[in-house]
Design a protein around this motif. Structure first.
Motif, PDB file in Angstrom:
ATOM      1  N   ASP A   1      31.591  21.775  26.636  1.00 24.00           N
ATOM      2  CA  ASP A   1      31.619  20.872  27.781  1.00 24.00           C
ATOM      3  C   ASP A   1      32.769  21.164  28.752  1.00 24.00           C
ATOM      4  OD1 ASP A   1      29.394  19.593  26.848  1.00 24.00           O
ATOM      5  OD2 ASP A   1      30.477  17.914  25.933  1.00 24.00           O
ATOM      6  N   LEU A   2      33.698  22.039  28.337  1.00 22.88           N
ATOM      7  CA  LEU A   2      34.806  22.394  29.217  1.00 22.88           C
ATOM      8  C   LEU A   2      34.368  23.454  30.228  1.00 22.88           C
ATOM      9  CD1 LEU A   2      37.732  22.614  26.625  1.00 22.88           C
ATOM     10  CD2 LEU A   2      37.181  20.703  28.143  1.00 22.88           C
ATOM     11  N   GLN A   3      35.234  23.701  31.218  1.00 23.38           N
ATOM     12  CA  GLN A   3      34.951  24.718  32.225  1.00 23.38           C
ATOM     13  C   GLN A   3      35.151  26.111  31.643  1.00 23.38           C
ATOM     14  OE1 GLN A   3      33.910  23.924  35.591  1.00 23.38           O
ATOM     15  NE2 GLN A   3      33.561  22.101  34.358  1.00 23.38           N
ATOM     16  N   ASP A   4      34.324  27.042  32.086  1.00 21.92           N
ATOM     17  CA  ASP A   4      34.429  28.420  31.620  1.00 21.92           C
ATOM     18  C   ASP A   4      35.541  29.132  32.384  1.00 21.92           C
ATOM     19  OD1 ASP A   4      33.878  30.826  30.355  1.00 21.92           O
ATOM     20  OD2 ASP A   4      32.420  31.431  31.884  1.00 21.92           O
ATOM     21  N   PHE A   5      36.409  29.818  31.654  1.00 21.81           N
ATOM     22  CA  PHE A   5      37.453  30.618  32.295  1.00 21.81           C
ATOM     23  C   PHE A   5      36.910  32.026  32.484  1.00 21.81           C
ATOM     24  CE2 PHE A   5      41.304  33.227  32.459  1.00 21.81           C
ATOM     25  CZ  PHE A   5      42.011  32.547  33.431  1.00 21.81           C
ATOM     26  N   THR A   6      36.580  32.359  33.723  1.00 23.61           N
ATOM     27  CA  THR A   6      35.903  33.617  33.997  1.00 23.61           C
ATOM     28  C   THR A   6      36.873  34.792  33.922  1.00 23.61           C
ATOM     29  OG1 THR A   6      36.300  33.461  36.383  1.00 23.61           O
ATOM     30  CG2 THR A   6      34.290  32.421  35.525  1.00 23.61           C
ATOM     31  N   GLN A   7      36.291  35.992  33.973  1.00 26.78           N
ATOM     32  CA  GLN A   7      37.097  37.204  33.922  1.00 26.78           C
ATOM     33  C   GLN A   7      38.053  37.296  35.114  1.00 26.78           C
ATOM     34  OE1 GLN A   7      34.759  40.769  33.885  1.00 26.78           O
ATOM     35  NE2 GLN A   7      36.521  42.139  33.796  1.00 26.78           N
ATOM     36  N   LEU A   8      37.665  36.675  36.238  1.00 27.24           N
ATOM     37  CA  LEU A   8      38.500  36.725  37.440  1.00 27.24           C
ATOM     38  C   LEU A   8      39.394  35.498  37.576  1.00 27.24           C
ATOM     39  CD1 LEU A   8      35.863  38.068  39.986  1.00 27.24           C
ATOM     40  CD2 LEU A   8      37.639  39.357  38.809  1.00 27.24           C
ATOM     41  N   GLY A   9      39.504  34.706  36.505  1.00 30.66           N
ATOM     42  CA  GLY A   9      40.320  33.498  36.569  1.00 30.66           C
ATOM     43  C   GLY A   9      41.768  33.789  36.910  1.00 30.66           C
ATOM     44  N   LEU A  10      42.367  34.771  36.216  1.00 30.44           N
ATOM     45  CA  LEU A  10      43.761  35.121  36.492  1.00 30.44           C
ATOM     46  C   LEU A  10      43.916  35.793  37.846  1.00 30.44           C
ATOM     47  CD1 LEU A  10      45.445  36.473  33.240  1.00 30.44           C
ATOM     48  CD2 LEU A  10      45.867  34.348  34.442  1.00 30.44           C
ATOM     49  N   PHE A  11      42.865  36.472  38.289  1.00 34.15           N
ATOM     50  CA  PHE A  11      42.905  37.129  39.590  1.00 34.15           C
ATOM     51  C   PHE A  11      43.233  36.126  40.692  1.00 34.15           C
ATOM     52  CE2 PHE A  11      40.539  37.964  43.493  1.00 34.15           C
ATOM     53  CZ  PHE A  11      41.065  39.188  43.886  1.00 34.15           C
ATOM     54  N   TYR A  12      42.586  34.975  40.674  1.00 35.69           N
ATOM     55  CA  TYR A  12      42.813  33.958  41.703  1.00 35.69           C
ATOM     56  C   TYR A  12      44.204  33.341  41.578  1.00 35.69           C
ATOM     57  CZ  TYR A  12      37.865  34.349  42.780  1.00 35.69           C
ATOM     58  OH  TYR A  12      36.642  34.828  43.151  1.00 35.69           O
ATOM     59  N   GLU A  13      44.703  33.243  40.347  1.00 35.81           N
ATOM     60  CA  GLU A  13      46.059  32.710  40.161  1.00 35.81           C
ATOM     61  C   GLU A  13      47.087  33.656  40.767  1.00 35.81           C
ATOM     62  OE1 GLU A  13      46.530  29.798  39.058  1.00 35.81           O
ATOM     63  OE2 GLU A  13      44.581  29.362  38.159  1.00 35.81           O
ATOM     64  N   TYR A  14      46.938  34.949  40.487  1.00 33.74           N
ATOM     65  CA  TYR A  14      47.856  35.933  41.071  1.00 33.74           C
ATOM     66  C   TYR A  14      47.743  35.951  42.594  1.00 33.74           C
ATOM     67  CZ  TYR A  14      49.356  38.255  36.726  1.00 33.74           C
ATOM     68  OH  TYR A  14      49.931  38.541  35.518  1.00 33.74           O
ATOM     69  N   LEU A  15      46.508  35.911  43.093  1.00 35.53           N
ATOM     70  CA  LEU A  15      46.296  35.971  44.540  1.00 35.53           C
ATOM     71  C   LEU A  15      47.005  34.825  45.245  1.00 35.53           C
ATOM     72  CD1 LEU A  15      44.855  37.372  46.907  1.00 35.53           C
ATOM     73  CD2 LEU A  15      42.891  35.875  46.467  1.00 35.53           C
TER      74      LEU A  15
END
Length: 896
Positions: free
Chosen positions: A636-650
């Motif tokens: 039921d939680l949100q999926d942490f996608t492969q690009l999740g950290l990408f957006y954090e760094y950006l």
């Protein structure tokens, strides 16, 4: 030597040491799903037997699709063939009555086999090098420290790549805990991503991997489990409850002043996420010093507020109150008095003062110190987290499933001597050209939107000037006297620009992913690098273009009364700066865009996932804990996608650009960034711990391509800040006047305002540009007032060189160019000297790395010697060979 690119190793279930004859498919389906919800708690990370740990969960719904059913059957059968154990939760046991959950366990034999394949480092000896990292006045930092058991959840070990044939060489107290859950889920995901879902004799042998099964809807989700609920410990004593520990000591905002438990983050989430939080924390720590110096520079502007002689002249009724300025636009703008800009000139002094130059130079050095010290911090983490010999290529240079499916051509790989898919050169060029054209189109769209905002500023300024000609805003309490046509135009244009930025950003993110997918990158590393460059180029233009306009273009190509420059031949006149300069407008733009982005980003990161999770789990919250299974909670939680950290760094890199590229115009930018990042660390921690499924653990020894982007921005920031001080600020014209043109007594700025304004004959203003009678203020009398002033250095009417630039203009231009050259050379010299002076790897880390390599060699040699001795002694005790052979063996044993 086996590498991560090898095929899967088939293990018979009977070979696994912990299978105990269990074969999941041998149990009837009604028995698999027949364990009632009331018989045992389902808030568990173990199979029904309470012994085997759940390493991964796959969810799917039964849609009566024969193709999907066949894929699942074959895929699960192949997972069992390589030794994984499966257990199914029937849909009748799930909350929605539709979802099946397939639980996966990796037995010991599978773990050791693939730990050997992946060369996972494991401990073989406790670290015997004493810690000498004493911090002066350590007691001052005690309130910032976390308990040692949280900061160091495991002892410090010397480690070596796992070798299944030398299993007794390594330190092993308990097989169940030898491989932590993050390593277990990484191994299982490695197997799942390479397991085929077609039969061996099928033509489509490249049809494999859980990613493709998720993409085609065969499965709906695949994820490792959190070990407990985040707000309470697990009731199972065998469960580590590390999620609860992270939430208690890391993910709460009121712990913002505490250090981060990086080792525990790395242990729970893997090195890739651990490196991100280490970098974010280090960046935030370094921001403290930039924010402190920036605050001091701002306070200097406040303290010298009353010593601002040019603002005093502007506000003086006998000086600024008597200077009539030329209209700022055609027709709709009337003549105005210089004293009307009194407030904006005082505000400008807060940021445009001598301290600005010092702060611009300081930030050029600060950014170098930040990057160099981060390299040292990163080198220490590489050693502490066993990433020194980690070859990222071994993990990332693996073909993407999408590449394999879209590339139908095959060719021989010269290294592996195996056939592999490839993309023909013609197709690659066509895709790259289309991708490049798309990126250029969107950048052009940004430029067009900026031109639109400029046109808005030009058109609306005339309207504001007409409305405010008699100062109707003075009746507004507190801020009424501060509102001028320039300020109103600047604020509204900045807000509109921010909205356009966010809209374009929303659409381009999807376009960037689409065109990167269209290019069909070969590997995951190549995919991330291409997407990184596309997104960064777009974001760079999107966020910074308006700031570049204000800093380097506005007010620079205006012309003069009678020969004004117009935008693209239109009737809209190019914008002018206030007599106090354009710096205050650049500051306003930075505050609105930077602060707005930070607020919007935190809403997106925290509020949106929370609302989604609240909505999805609303019906299950009324059930007892024992009935709401651990896998359903995580599903039921949100999926942490492969690009999740990408957006954090950006997000952080864009912020880094704001505090470096334009910091000379706004010394408080680092302070805003610091306050945001203190919140960002805890918001990200809260989000990872409570709102997202547990990500698959991944290794990374650095921040990747972002390091080069930061280096590039650091160099570029020296140039931009030098140009801001020279051309956007009025610092250089003031200094030239003070030392070369000041004619009064004493070393002061008396007469500067009059010196910086040129004179124009009102009668020479073209009829098409003359203001309409109703827009002129009541005090203006054309028969009395025959000249107006404008900001420039030109000869007055009647001079033989009237309206051409004076010698002072060229002196100021030369001084500006000299300042840019000197500042750039000084800062670059200091930057390169500091980079040379600070080694990338600390000396104690180098010593530890050498010590560890020596110990590995020595211990392995001793291990082999002892093993050979043992074999020889066994040979001597059961020797059936000729006497001479036994004698030779005994001699060899004695020599060893």
């Amino acid at each position: 030597m086996r590498t991560p690119g090898d095929t899967l190793v088939e293990l018979s279930p009977s070979n696994g040491e912990e299978n105990n004859g269990f074969h999941p498919n041998s149990i009837p389906e009604h028995e698999l799903s027949g364990v009632g919800k009331q018989q045992q708690s389902k808030d568990s990370v173990f199979f029904r037997d309470g012994m085997r740990r759940i390493d991964f969960v796959i969810a799917y719904t039964d849609e009566n699709d024969p193709k999907k059913q066949e894929r699942r059957k074959i895929y699960e059968s192949n997972l069992q063939r390589v030794g994984l154990e499966l257990e199914t939760e029937d849909k009748s046991e799930s909350e929605d009555g539709k979802t099946y959950f397939l639980k996966i366990h990796a037995p010991w034999d599978v773990l050791t086999t693939y730990a050997d394949v992946l060369k996972i480092k494991v401990p073989f000896k406790v670290n015997d090098i004493p810690e000498n990292r004493e911090v002066p006045m350590e007691w001052l930092f005690t309130p910032l420290r976390l308990p040692d058991g949280i900061m160091h959840p495991e002892p410090d070990y010397f480690t070596s790549p796992f070798d299944k044939s030398k299993i007794d060489f390594f330190l092993m107290d308990n097989r169940e805990t030898f491989f932590p859950p993050s390593t277990r889920n990484r191994i299982v995901y490695y197997i799942m991503s390479r397991c085929s879902y077609y039969k061996e004799d099928h033509l489509c042998k490249d049809k494999k991997g859980i990613k493709r099964l998720l993409n085609n809807g065969t499965y709906t989700a695949a994820f490792p489990l959190h070990d407990c609920r985040y707000w309470t410990r697990s009731k199972d004593q065998k469960c580590e409850s590390e999620r609860y520990t992270l939430y208690k000591h890391w993910a709460k905002f009121f712990l913002f002043y505490k250090e981060q438990p990086l080792n525990l983050i790395r242990k729970y989430y893997g090195e890739k996420i651990g490196v991100y939080f280490a970098w974010l924390g280090f960046y935030t720590e370094m921001l403290f010093w930039a924010a402190l110096v920036g605050l001091i520079c701002f306070l200097y502007g406040v303290m010298t507020y009353n010593q601002n002689e040019w603002s005093q002249e502007i506000c003086n009724d006998t000086i600024g109150g008597q200077i009539v300025m030329c209209p700022l636009c055609d027709k709709k703008c009337g003549y105005w008095k210089l004293s009307s800009t009194c407030n904006s000139s005082w505000q400008s002094h807060l940021f445009d003062n001598v301290a600005t130059v010092f702060f611009a130079i300081f930030m050029g050095i600060w950014v170098t110190l930040f990057l160099e010290f981060w390299k040292r911090r990163q080198a220490r983490l590489e050693y502490e987290w066993d990433l020194v010999d980690f070859e990222e290529e071994e993990q990332q240079l693996q073909l993407r499933p999408e590449y394999e499916s879209k590339c139908t051509n095959q060719r021989l790989n010269r290294i592996t001597q195996e056939m592999e898919p490839y993309l023909p050169l013609s197709s690659k060029c066509a895709r790259s050209c289309l991708s490049g054209a798309t990126v250029l189109f969107w950048m052009g769209l940004i430029i067009a939107s900026i031109i639109g905002v400029i046109a808005y500023r030009l058109a609306v300024f005339a309207a504001f000037a007409s409305i405010m000609k008699d100062s109707p805003t003075n009746d507004i309490e507190f801020v009424g006297s501060l509102i001028t046509p320039q300020l109103a135009t600047s604020v509204t244009a900045s807000c509109i620009n921010f909205v356009i930025i966010m809209i374009l950003n929303f659409f381009y993110e999807r376009v960037a992913i689409w065109i990167t997918d269209m290019e069909v990158p070969k590997t995951h590393l190549e995919y991330e690098n291409r997407l990184t460059m596309k997104m960064f180029l777009f974001q760079f233009v999107n966020y910074y273009s308006s700031c570049f306009y204000l800093a380097f273009f506005k007010g620079k190509f205006v012309g003069y009364p009678g020969a004004y420059a117009y935008m693209f031949g239109s009737r809209l006149r190019n914008e002018e700066c206030d007599p106090g300069g354009c710096l205050i407008e650049l500051t306003t733009q930075l505050v609105i865009v930077m602060a707005g982005k930070q607020v919007w980003g935190n809403i997106q990161e925290a509020l949106v996932p929370w609302l989604r999770n609240w909505w999805v789990s609303r019906s299950a919250r009324s059930h007892p804990e024992s009935l709401y299974s651990r896998w359903e909670q995580d599903h039921d939680l949100q999926d942490f996608t492969q690009l999740g950290l990408f957006y954090e760094y950006l997000e952080m890199v864009i912020q880094f650009g704001f505090i470096t590229l334009f910091v000379a115009s706004f010394p408080l930018a680092p302070l805003l960034a610091l306050l945001n990042n203190i919140l960002e660390v805890r918001v990200d921690a809260w989000k990872f711990t409570t709102q997202f499924r547990r990500p698959v653990a991944a290794k990374a020894h650095s921040i990747g391509a972002w390091q080069e982007i930061l280096n590039m921005m650091a160099v570029f920031s020296v140039v931009t800040n030098a140009f801001i001080v020279a051309f956007t600020s009025d610092m250089i014209p003031r200094l030239v006047y003070l030392y070369a043109y000041q004619t009064g007594k004493g070393n002061n700025m008396e007469g500067y305002i009059n010196n910086s304004l040129s004179i124009f004959n009102i009668s020479e203003i073209p009829l098409a540009s003359q203001p309409e009678d109703e827009v002129n203020p009541s005090w203006f009398n054309a028969s009395v007032i025959t000249t107006c002033r404008y900001q420039d250095y030109r000869y007055p009417p009647g001079h033989e060189k009237q309206y051409t630039h004076t010698v002072q203009f060229w002196h100021i231009l030369a001084a500006k160019m000299a300042f840019i050259i000197i500042m750039e050379h000084v800062v670059f010299m200091v930057k390169f000297f500091v980079a040379w002076l600070i080694p990338d790897v600390p000396s104690d880390v180098k010593a530890r790395i050498r010590r560890e390599r020596y110990l590995i060699q020595e211990y392995l040699q001793n291990y082999e010697v002892e093993k050979l001795k043992s074999q020889l002694s066994q040979c001597n005790s059961h020797c059936t060979c000729p006497p001479d052979s036994c004698t030779q063996g005994m001699g060899l044993s004695e020599r060893l």
